[in-house]
Design a protein around this motif. Structure first.
Motif, PDB file in Angstrom:
ATOM      1  N   TRP A 226       0.832  -1.203   0.000  1.00 50.40           N
ATOM      2  CA  TRP A 226       0.000   0.000   0.000  1.00 50.40           C
ATOM      3  C   TRP A 226       0.865   1.251   0.000  1.00 50.40           C
ATOM      4  N   TRP A 227       1.899   1.277   0.837  1.00 48.98           N
ATOM      5  CA  TRP A 227       2.774   2.442   0.890  1.00 48.98           C
ATOM      6  C   TRP A 227       3.558   2.601  -0.407  1.00 48.98           C
ATOM      7  N   SER A 228       3.973   1.511  -1.021  1.00 49.84           N
ATOM      8  CA  SER A 228       4.707   1.606  -2.287  1.00 49.84           C
ATOM      9  C   SER A 228       3.817   2.172  -3.382  1.00 49.84           C
ATOM     10  N   ARG A 229       2.528   1.790  -3.396  1.00 51.14           N
ATOM     11  CA  ARG A 229       1.597   2.351  -4.386  1.00 51.14           C
ATOM     12  C   ARG A 229       1.446   3.853  -4.157  1.00 51.14           C
ATOM     13  N   ARG A 230       1.417   4.249  -2.904  1.00 47.87           N
ATOM     14  CA  ARG A 230       1.299   5.673  -2.589  1.00 47.87           C
ATOM     15  C   ARG A 230       2.504   6.441  -3.117  1.00 47.87           C
ATOM     16  N   VAL A 231       3.690   5.847  -3.002  1.00 52.83           N
ATOM     17  CA  VAL A 231       4.902   6.496  -3.502  1.00 52.83           C
ATOM     18  C   VAL A 231       4.877   6.579  -5.023  1.00 52.83           C
ATOM     19  N   VAL A 232       4.524   5.486  -5.680  1.00 51.51           N
ATOM     20  CA  VAL A 232       4.508   5.450  -7.141  1.00 51.51           C
ATOM     21  C   VAL A 232       3.542   6.499  -7.698  1.00 51.51           C
ATOM     22  N   ARG A 233       2.418   6.708  -7.031  1.00 51.25           N
ATOM     23  CA  ARG A 233       1.388   7.638  -7.502  1.00 51.25           C
ATOM     24  C   ARG A 233       1.521   9.027  -6.890  1.00 51.25           C
ATOM     25  N   ARG A 234       2.635   9.318  -6.286  1.00 47.06           N
ATOM     26  CA  ARG A 234       2.826  10.581  -5.578  1.00 47.06           C
ATOM     27  C   ARG A 234       2.676  11.782  -6.517  1.00 47.06           C
ATOM     28  N   PRO A 235       2.104  12.881  -6.033  1.00 50.75           N
ATOM     29  CA  PRO A 235       1.971  14.079  -6.857  1.00 50.75           C
ATOM     30  C   PRO A 235       3.254  14.899  -6.925  1.00 50.75           C
ATOM     31  N   ASP A 236       4.154  14.702  -5.951  1.00 51.37           N
ATOM     32  CA  ASP A 236       5.399  15.458  -5.910  1.00 51.37           C
ATOM     33  C   ASP A 236       6.437  14.650  -5.135  1.00 51.37           C
ATOM     34  N   ASP A 237       7.613  15.234  -4.965  1.00 53.14           N
ATOM     35  CA  ASP A 237       8.720  14.527  -4.314  1.00 53.14           C
ATOM     36  C   ASP A 237       9.016  15.068  -2.919  1.00 53.14           C
ATOM     37  N   ARG A 238       8.009  15.582  -2.240  1.00 47.46           N
ATOM     38  CA  ARG A 238       8.270  16.236  -0.949  1.00 47.46           C
ATOM     39  C   ARG A 238       8.779  15.256   0.119  1.00 47.46           C
ATOM     40  N   ASN A 239       8.479  13.978   0.015  1.00 44.80           N
ATOM     41  CA  ASN A 239       8.944  12.993   0.994  1.00 44.80           C
ATOM     42  C   ASN A 239      10.143  12.190   0.516  1.00 44.80           C
ATOM     43  N   ILE A 240      10.759  12.637  -0.571  1.00 47.88           N
ATOM     44  CA  ILE A 240      11.910  11.939  -1.140  1.00 47.88           C
ATOM     45  C   ILE A 240      13.167  12.765  -0.895  1.00 47.88           C
ATOM     46  N   TYR A 241      14.211  12.087  -0.458  1.00 49.32           N
ATOM     47  CA  TYR A 241      15.452  12.760  -0.082  1.00 49.32           C
ATOM     48  C   TYR A 241      16.605  12.168  -0.881  1.00 49.32           C
ATOM     49  N   ARG A 242      17.221  13.020  -1.698  1.00 48.44           N
ATOM     50  CA  ARG A 242      18.373  12.612  -2.490  1.00 48.44           C
ATOM     51  C   ARG A 242      19.608  12.538  -1.591  1.00 48.44           C
ATOM     52  N   LEU A 243      20.308  11.428  -1.655  1.00 48.92           N
ATOM     53  CA  LEU A 243      21.497  11.218  -0.835  1.00 48.92           C
ATOM     54  C   LEU A 243      22.750  11.536  -1.632  1.00 48.92           C
ATOM     55  N   LYS A 244      23.706  12.172  -0.950  1.00 49.42           N
ATOM     56  CA  LYS A 244      24.954  12.558  -1.607  1.00 49.42           C
ATOM     57  C   LYS A 244      26.137  12.184  -0.717  1.00 49.42           C
ATOM     58  N   PRO A 245      27.073  11.382  -1.224  1.00 56.09           N
ATOM     59  CA  PRO A 245      28.268  11.073  -0.444  1.00 56.09           C
ATOM     60  C   PRO A 245      29.006  12.345  -0.030  1.00 56.09           C
ATOM     61  N   GLY A 246      29.470  12.347   1.205  1.00 51.84           N
ATOM     62  CA  GLY A 246      30.095  13.540   1.778  1.00 51.84           C
ATOM     63  C   GLY A 246      29.182  14.237   2.765  1.00 51.84           C
ATOM     64  N   ASN A 247      27.885  13.976   2.638  1.00 50.66           N
ATOM     65  CA  ASN A 247      26.914  14.523   3.581  1.00 50.66           C
ATOM     66  C   ASN A 247      26.552  13.468   4.628  1.00 50.66           C
ATOM     67  N   MET A 248      25.949  13.931   5.688  1.00 49.81           N
ATOM     68  CA  MET A 248      25.471  13.046   6.755  1.00 49.81           C
ATOM     69  C   MET A 248      24.003  13.371   7.002  1.00 49.81           C
ATOM     70  N   TYR A 249      23.156  12.350   7.074  1.00 45.96           N
ATOM     71  CA  TYR A 249      21.717  12.539   7.209  1.00 45.96           C
ATOM     72  C   TYR A 249      21.267  11.953   8.552  1.00 45.96           C
ATOM     73  N   LEU A 250      20.441  12.698   9.266  1.00 43.66           N
ATOM     74  CA  LEU A 250      19.996  12.282  10.588  1.00 43.66           C
ATOM     75  C   LEU A 250      18.481  12.384  10.684  1.00 43.66           C
ATOM     76  N   PHE A 251      17.881  11.478  11.448  1.00 48.00           N
ATOM     77  CA  PHE A 251      16.450  11.548  11.723  1.00 48.00           C
ATOM     78  C   PHE A 251      16.144  10.706  12.960  1.00 48.00           C
ATOM     79  N   TRP A 252      14.958  10.958  13.520  1.00 44.91           N
ATOM     80  CA  TRP A 252      14.486  10.148  14.637  1.00 44.91           C
ATOM     81  C   TRP A 252      14.006   8.827  14.063  1.00 44.91           C
ATOM     82  N   GLY A 253      14.876   7.815  14.073  1.00 40.76           N
ATOM     83  CA  GLY A 253      14.568   6.553  13.399  1.00 40.76           C
ATOM     84  C   GLY A 253      13.367   5.832  13.966  1.00 40.76           C
ATOM     85  N   TYR A 254      13.211   5.882  15.281  1.00 40.94           N
ATOM     86  CA  TYR A 254      12.089   5.202  15.929  1.00 40.94           C
ATOM     87  C   TYR A 254      10.753   5.795  15.496  1.00 40.94           C
TER      88      TYR A 254
END
Length: 256
Positions: free
Chosen positions: A176-204
């Motif tokens: 269900w979540w994958s279908r939601r991503v495929v049909r997304r209207p925009d990329d607001r929840n998508i994060y491009r990763l770049k080597p050299g950067n560090m990404y942090l979030f509340w994983g839990y």
């Protein structure tokens, strides 16, 4: 000794970072990984791929293996202060709960789409993601991070946490979540990763997964987790034991 990351984990910086995690969800610290550190970790990655083959594999706690280049980061006092400092701000009283839980995840070879859309919540309070190699291309070819940050609070019960995870981490829900991503209207929840950067979030608290990678590309990420709100619970230990056994089937012994 110089820290292998360009971030000073003092109270002022940690307070600011925690506020950004609360408000923004995913925080990118640009240029946090110096070129020389990135190169050492990539060299270790190349040796592992030579041993494991150009395919999917995931190694649990690679920093603890003899001769691992990742030990310099996990053992660094500044990096550990980053993890414990964020844990204490994300879940009061749990800054010392649990060891560093480190995973090296490699997606390579012809089946780059196979390990995508595996939506889940992490077991730990804070997650640090360090890209080592990322393919080029559109999100579905580059294995971009897809996330809904801070969707839930830290639960007071490990049983409630386990039930909640089971409702998300099953084939039907992930479909269900994958279908939601495929049909997304925009990329607001998508994060491009770049080597050299560090990404942090509340994983839990953050529902997340990666998109697919194009065939025969290489996506490699180094993940660090810290802070177990349910320290000592049988549920948490069972989850990690299951993952360790599952991933061990995909790897040979890590080379020295």
């Amino acid at each position: 000794m110089t820290s292998p990351i360009n971030f000073i984990a003092n109270d002022q910086n940690l307070d600011q970072l925690a506020r950004r995690l609360d408000s923004e969800g995913i925080v990118c610290v640009e240029g946090a990984v110096p070129p020389e550190s990135l190169q050492r970790w990539r060299d270790q990655l190349d040796r592992l791929i030579e041993k494991q083959g150009f395919r999917y594999f995931s190694i649990i706690q690679p920093w603890k293996e003899r001769g691992s280049a990742y030990e310099e980061l996990a053992a660094d006092a500044n990096f550990r202060a980053l993890l414990t400092g964020l844990t204490s701000r994300g879940c009061r009283g749990h800054e010392a709960e649990g060891d560093i839980y480190n995973v090296l995840r490699v997606i390579a070879g012809p089946n780059g789409k196979q390990k995508s859309f595996m939506f889940h919540y992490d077991a730990s309070v804070v997650t640090v993601l360090i890209p080592l190699q990322i393919p080029e291309g559109k999100p579905e070819d580059a294995g971009d991070l897809i996330a809904w940050p801070n969707r839930r609070p830290v639960r007071g019960s490990s049983v409630i946490n386990a039930i909640e995870k089971s409702l998300i981490q099953n084939p039907l829900s992930r479909w269900w979540w994958s279908r939601r991503v495929v049909r997304r209207p925009d990329d607001r929840n998508i994060y491009r990763l770049k080597p050299g950067n560090m990404y942090l979030f509340w994983g839990y608290r953050t529902l997340h997964a990666n998109l697919g990678c194009k065939s025969n590309s290489l996506r490699a990420t180094l993940l660090f987790h810290h802070g177990d709100p349910h320290q000592g619970s049988l549920v948490t230990r069972a989850i990690r034991w299951t993952r360790r056994v599952r991933e061990a089937r995909n790897v040979t012994k890590m080379p020295a």
